[in-house]
Design a protein around this motif. Structure first.
Motif, PDB file in Angstrom:
ATOM      1  N   ILE A   1      21.064  28.959   1.608  1.00 23.45           N
ATOM      2  CA  ILE A   1      21.173  28.286   0.315  1.00 23.45           C
ATOM      3  C   ILE A   1      21.017  29.301  -0.811  1.00 23.45           C
ATOM      4  O   ILE A   1      20.097  30.120  -0.794  1.00 23.45           O
ATOM      5  CB  ILE A   1      20.090  27.195   0.177  1.00 23.45           C
ATOM      6  N   LEU A   2      21.907  29.231  -1.781  1.00 16.70           N
ATOM      7  CA  LEU A   2      21.834  30.070  -2.969  1.00 16.70           C
ATOM      8  C   LEU A   2      21.448  29.201  -4.158  1.00 16.70           C
ATOM      9  O   LEU A   2      22.078  28.179  -4.426  1.00 16.70           O
ATOM     10  CB  LEU A   2      23.195  30.728  -3.243  1.00 16.70           C
ATOM     11  N   THR A   3      20.360  29.586  -4.853  1.00 15.78           N
ATOM     12  CA  THR A   3      19.974  28.923  -6.097  1.00 15.78           C
ATOM     13  C   THR A   3      20.130  29.953  -7.221  1.00 15.78           C
ATOM     14  O   THR A   3      20.539  31.079  -6.968  1.00 15.78           O
ATOM     15  CB  THR A   3      18.518  28.412  -6.048  1.00 15.78           C
ATOM     16  N   ARG A   4      19.779  29.584  -8.421  1.00 12.40           N
ATOM     17  CA  ARG A   4      19.896  30.536  -9.540  1.00 12.40           C
ATOM     18  C   ARG A   4      18.999  31.749  -9.354  1.00 12.40           C
ATOM     19  O   ARG A   4      19.310  32.824  -9.844  1.00 12.40           O
ATOM     20  CB  ARG A   4      19.547  29.849 -10.855  1.00 12.40           C
ATOM     21  N   THR A   5      17.879  31.585  -8.644  1.00  9.21           N
ATOM     22  CA  THR A   5      16.908  32.670  -8.538  1.00  9.21           C
ATOM     23  C   THR A   5      16.617  33.146  -7.119  1.00  9.21           C
ATOM     24  O   THR A   5      16.013  34.200  -6.959  1.00  9.21           O
ATOM     25  CB  THR A   5      15.563  32.244  -9.157  1.00  9.21           C
ATOM     26  N   HIS A   6      17.038  32.404  -6.089  1.00  6.78           N
ATOM     27  CA  HIS A   6      16.657  32.731  -4.712  1.00  6.78           C
ATOM     28  C   HIS A   6      17.815  32.593  -3.724  1.00  6.78           C
ATOM     29  O   HIS A   6      18.757  31.842  -3.963  1.00  6.78           O
ATOM     30  CB  HIS A   6      15.518  31.825  -4.236  1.00  6.78           C
ATOM     31  N   ILE A   7      17.663  33.300  -2.613  1.00  5.75           N
ATOM     32  CA  ILE A   7      18.489  33.101  -1.418  1.00  5.75           C
ATOM     33  C   ILE A   7      17.512  32.623  -0.346  1.00  5.75           C
ATOM     34  O   ILE A   7      16.505  33.278  -0.091  1.00  5.75           O
ATOM     35  CB  ILE A   7      19.179  34.401  -0.973  1.00  5.75           C
ATOM     36  N   THR A   8      17.808  31.489   0.265  1.00  5.60           N
ATOM     37  CA  THR A   8      16.889  30.871   1.217  1.00  5.60           C
ATOM     38  C   THR A   8      17.625  30.493   2.487  1.00  5.60           C
ATOM     39  O   THR A   8      18.765  30.038   2.441  1.00  5.60           O
ATOM     40  CB  THR A   8      16.263  29.600   0.606  1.00  5.60           C
ATOM     41  N   PHE A   9      16.968  30.665   3.635  1.00  2.00           N
ATOM     42  CA  PHE A   9      17.465  30.150   4.904  1.00  2.00           C
ATOM     43  C   PHE A   9      16.503  29.066   5.351  1.00  2.00           C
ATOM     44  O   PHE A   9      15.304  29.314   5.521  1.00  2.00           O
ATOM     45  CB  PHE A   9      17.541  31.246   5.973  1.00  2.00           C
ATOM     46  N   GLU A  10      17.016  27.861   5.513  1.00  2.00           N
ATOM     47  CA  GLU A  10      16.224  26.720   5.981  1.00  2.00           C
ATOM     48  C   GLU A  10      16.670  26.372   7.399  1.00  2.00           C
ATOM     49  O   GLU A  10      17.815  25.974   7.606  1.00  2.00           O
ATOM     50  CB  GLU A  10      16.450  25.500   5.085  1.00  2.00           C
ATOM     51  N   PRO A  11      15.780  26.522   8.390  1.00  3.98           N
ATOM     52  CA  PRO A  11      16.160  26.130   9.745  1.00  3.98           C
ATOM     53  C   PRO A  11      16.345  24.618   9.833  1.00  3.98           C
ATOM     54  O   PRO A  11      15.684  23.867   9.120  1.00  3.98           O
ATOM     55  CB  PRO A  11      14.985  26.605  10.598  1.00  3.98           C
ATOM     56  N   LYS A  12      17.246  24.194  10.679  1.00  3.07           N
ATOM     57  CA  LYS A  12      17.533  22.765  10.864  1.00  3.07           C
ATOM     58  C   LYS A  12      17.410  22.403  12.336  1.00  3.07           C
ATOM     59  O   LYS A  12      17.519  23.254  13.217  1.00  3.07           O
ATOM     60  CB  LYS A  12      18.962  22.434  10.387  1.00  3.07           C
ATOM     61  N   GLY A  13      17.229  21.147  12.595  1.00  2.00           N
ATOM     62  CA  GLY A  13      17.200  20.629  13.958  1.00  2.00           C
ATOM     63  C   GLY A  13      16.081  21.216  14.794  1.00  2.00           C
ATOM     64  O   GLY A  13      14.946  21.364  14.345  1.00  2.00           O
ATOM     65  N   LEU A  14      16.403  21.594  16.026  1.00  2.00           N
ATOM     66  CA  LEU A  14      15.429  22.127  16.970  1.00  2.00           C
ATOM     67  C   LEU A  14      14.800  23.415  16.443  1.00  2.00           C
ATOM     68  O   LEU A  14      13.609  23.652  16.626  1.00  2.00           O
ATOM     69  CB  LEU A  14      16.087  22.369  18.328  1.00  2.00           C
ATOM     70  N   ALA A  15      15.583  24.247  15.772  1.00  2.00           N
ATOM     71  CA  ALA A  15      15.054  25.511  15.227  1.00  2.00           C
ATOM     72  C   ALA A  15      13.933  25.241  14.228  1.00  2.00           C
ATOM     73  O   ALA A  15      12.960  25.985  14.161  1.00  2.00           O
ATOM     74  CB  ALA A  15      16.171  26.315  14.568  1.00  2.00           C
TER      75      ALA A  15
END
Length: 106
Positions: A26-40
């Motif tokens: 995910i890219l926001t105005r101030t950050h780059i984020t990785f959000e795990p989904k599901g089993l991860a």
């Protein structure tokens, strides 16, 4: 506008041990984020977040894999301290261009 509101999001996988943890980059105005989904998200819980001002470079890295693993080129985020974080994304050139454009001018 809220700084945490997503501007762009891509399906991504993050290398973990011998596998890949699925999630969303995910890219926001101030950050780059990785959000795990599901089993991860339930098992690994490996969230990644960095302020764009701490990113030194965005590029690609050759895929690594064992004897039978596919060698997929990866997104590589290099931080100011020299550490590198890799992600597997589907449309690599488009993601690299979007993230590079979002970095603050140096």
């Amino acid at each position: 506008m809220n700084d945490d509101a997503p501007l762009r999001a891509w399906k991504a996988r993050r290398p973990v041990g011998r596998g890949l943890a699925g999630g969303q980059l995910i890219l926001t105005r101030t950050h780059i984020t990785f959000e795990p989904k599901g089993l991860a998200a339930r098992v690994d819980g490996l969230r990644f977040s960095v302020a764009t001002k701490h990113v030194a470079a965005i590029g690609t890295a050759p895929g690594q894999g064992g004897r039978f693993a596919r060698r997929i080129e990866r997104l590589c985020i290099t931080l100011g301290d020299g550490s590198q974080w890799e992600f597997v994304v589907d449309d690599l050139p488009e993601v690299v261009a979007a993230l590079t454009e979002a970095l603050p001018p140096k």
